[in-house]
Design an enzyme around this catalytic site. Structure first.
Site, PDB file in Angstrom:
ATOM      1  N   ASP A   1       0.870  -1.173   0.000  1.00  0.00           N
ATOM      2  CA  ASP A   1       0.000   0.000   0.000  1.00  0.00           C
ATOM      3  C   ASP A   1       0.912   1.229   0.000  1.00  0.00           C
ATOM      4  OD1 ASP A   1      -1.665   2.099   0.508  1.00  0.00           O
ATOM      5  OD2 ASP A   1      -2.445   1.334   2.408  1.00  0.00           O
TER       6      ASP A   1
ATOM      7  N   GLN B   1       0.418   6.286   1.193  1.00  0.00           N
ATOM      8  CA  GLN B   1       1.021   7.307   2.037  1.00  0.00           C
ATOM      9  C   GLN B   1       2.387   7.744   1.554  1.00  0.00           C
ATOM     10  OE1 GLN B   1      -1.158   8.429   4.491  1.00  0.00           O
ATOM     11  NE2 GLN B   1       0.225  10.037   3.873  1.00  0.00           N
TER      12      GLN B   1
ATOM     13  N   LYS C   1      -3.282  11.721  -3.116  1.00  0.00           N
ATOM     14  CA  LYS C   1      -2.221  11.864  -2.118  1.00  0.00           C
ATOM     15  C   LYS C   1      -0.879  12.196  -2.758  1.00  0.00           C
ATOM     16  CE  LYS C   1      -4.635   9.391   1.389  1.00  0.00           C
ATOM     17  NZ  LYS C   1      -4.601   8.768   2.685  1.00  0.00           N
TER      18      LYS C   1
ATOM     19  N   CYS D   1      -8.138   6.422  10.392  1.00  0.00           N
ATOM     20  CA  CYS D   1      -8.524   5.139   9.784  1.00  0.00           C
ATOM     21  C   CYS D   1      -7.543   4.033  10.170  1.00  0.00           C
ATOM     22  CB  CYS D   1      -8.635   5.245   8.260  1.00  0.00           C
ATOM     23  SG  CYS D   1      -9.870   6.431   7.741  1.00  0.00           S
TER      24      CYS D   1
END
Lengths: 407, 141
Positions: A197, A200, A223, A363
């Site tokens: 993932d 970020q 992002k 989250c």
């Protein structure tokens, strides 16, 4: 005061030019957009707009070319290999759900395991959890070390029943990075696939699927200073060949009238409906913008700001900076709490002073539980931030300390 | 210090020195209000005598707005007829939801005027009021 950390990119962001008093420190939630992305969106809407893969006239051909060029740009930007395939989705969240429902569901059997870490965002936790529960497999959550990091040795116990390791590249709460390559090597040694993932990390760190040696990476455009509503899944073609589409409909089928419809070839099979032309072009423009800025320069700048902010905040009365002693922590995020003051109150007062930070669980409720807190205040940095933003943050927190009389 | 905006001195005073906050006594009717999104978690307890709120207390944790609002609620409702308290809860709910204007439901909640302008804080303000309303409404049914 902190050392001068001017940003050569700040003037590329219209929202900051329009609002010089805004100290935007919430880029981990969503990043501001440079003029290049705004202009790319305007251009495609006003000059190159048309249907994709559906028209035989010049405007349709230009639109299709622009969409496919965006795919190629992002494939390169994410370090894709020749045998990888990039699929456009709505978001990193959708990309993970697609892999969970479309791929994992068909390969798991009862007794298998999926490994994630305590640092994961709900998007890299709930999709796997749901499929594991449905199948009768086990979701194992690798715990945090005492320094609030995850290290590769925690994956030494991987075994052949583990079918998937799903990890974030950077924690969206603590800003710590995971040793992705080392974890991937351990996972592959037992035959498990590795999904990263990168939501970020993508705005300020090199994403390199090939070097990482992973099987799939997901990210969201917004992002990385692209628009909302579009994301990507870049994965080995062999994995995507075995992935059933979440959505069926137009554009993804070669023969719909057959008793057993024949899906289109990749990537169309996984892109039902009219593709998001504007989103794809603008996301690629964001990738080009970051490449032109120099992703390594961006990473250094963001790391210096993060370090400066966390050191300054840690000096303040009543402030606890999370993961302050972690070795791999300066990846754009500082999370902290203030004794006796709820993060929402810190966020509200900071906001009234022009400092935009996030307050909440981000989250990441499993991580909050592990840290023993309900919420944190999170300041997150991007290439357009500079030392004035760090100063404003510190000043805002000092103001909160005064208002609440923190001792 | 601050008499406008969200963090008015009256609100901060209720947060620092909350009224009627502490353990709920045995025999009290109780209702919990929690918001896992931010960790606010409070419990309201009342003693009703002849359809009147004889005693009201709360305990738990939350942000300044949540705690101050609960504190103000206990002061506004103590001694009130139960049906009047339900009406007040409903009035506070609509006053907060409207974000501005309208009649202040009770002089004791006027300091929440700055907080209600922020939609993100509505749950904080209303957590205790909704709990009290559920408790009294269920009891009246």
């Amino acid at each position: 005061m902190v050392e001068s950390l001017a940003s050569p990119w700040r003037h590329d962001f219209p929202q900051l030019l329009e609002n010089p008093q805004l100290h935007y420190l919430d880029s981990a939630a969503t990043a501001l957009k440079p003029s290049a992305v705004v202009e790319a969106s305007r251009r495609v809407l006003s000059e190159d707009y048309g249907p994709i893969h559906r028209g035989l006239y010049p405007a349709a051909e230009r639109a299709t070319d622009a969409y496919e060029a965006a795919r190629s740009t992002l494939h390169r930007f994410l370090g894709g290999r020749e045998d990888d395939c990039l699929v456009f989705t709505r978001s990193a969240t959708e990309s993970l759900n697609l892999l969970a429902e479309g791929w994992l569901q068909s390969v798991l059997v009862p007794g298998d395991e999926v490994w994630v870490t305590t640092l994961e965002h709900h998007a890299n936790y709930l999709p796997w959890k749901r499929v594991c529960e449905r199948v009768g497999a086990t979701l194992r959550v690798v715990p945090l070390n005492t320094d609030q990091t995850i290290d590769a040795t925690q994956f030494d116990d991987l075994h052949p029943r583990v079918k998937l390791v799903a990890i974030t590249a950077v924690s969206n709460v603590l800003g710590v990075a995971l040793p992705v390559s080392e974890i991937a090597a351990r996972a592959h040694a037992v035959g498990a696939l590795v999904v990263v993932d990168a939501a970020q990390a993508i705005g300020h760190q090199r994403i390199d699927l090939a070097t990482w040696g992973c099987d799939a990476v997901v990210a969201s455009a917004h992002k990385m200073s692209g628009p909302t509503g579009i994301g990507v899944l870049l994965a080995r073609r062999s994995v995507l060949e075995c992935t059933e589409p979440l959505l069926v409909g137009g554009g993804m089928v070669d023969l719909a009238t057959a008793e057993q419809p024949v899906w289109a070839a990749l990537p169309s099979k996984l892109e039902a409906g009219s593709p998001n032309l504007v989103g794809a072009v603008a996301m690629a423009a964001a990738a080009d913008y970051l490449s032109d800025a120099g992703i390594d320069r961006v990473e250094s700048h963001v790391a210096a700001l993060t370090h400066s902010a966390s050191e300054a905040l840690a000096q303040l009365r009543g402030v606890s900076v999370l993961a302050l002693d972690a070795p791999e922590r300066d990846h754009g995020i500082v999370s902290f709490n203030l004794d006796g003051v709820h993060p929402h109150d810190v966020g509200q007062i900071a906001g009234e002073l022009g400092v935009a930070v996030r307050a909440g669980h981000h989250c990441c409720q499993p991580l909050m539980q592990a840290l023993g807190v309900d919420a944190t205040v999170r300041a997150s940095f991007a290439l357009y931030n500079d030392d004035t933003d760090v100063d404003a943050l510190v000043s805002a927190v000092e103001n909160v300390i005064d208002v609440f009389g923190v001792r | 210090m601050m008499d406008k905006g969200l963090y008015r001195e009256v609100l901060l005073d209720h947060f620092r020195n909350p009224r009627n906050k502490g353990s709920l006594e045995e025999g009290m009717q109780r209702e919990r209000g929690s918001n896992p999104r931010c960790g606010d978690d409070i419990e309201v307890g009342v003693v009703q005598v002849e359809s009147r709120i004889e005693q009201i207390r709360f305990h738990g944790r939350g942000c300044s707005v949540c705690i101050a609002s609960a504190s103000m609620m206990t002061e506004a409702c103590e001694g009130a007829p139960s049906d009047s308290a339900i009406s007040l809860c409903n009035h506070v709910e609509s006053w907060v939801g409207s974000r501005e204007g309208g009649t202040v439901p009770h002089p004791g909640v006027e300091a929440l005027d700055g907080a209600r302008a922020h939609a993100a804080r509505h749950t904080c303000i209303l957590l205790s009021w909704r709990a009290l309303c559920r408790l009294l409404t269920a009891d009246a049914a």
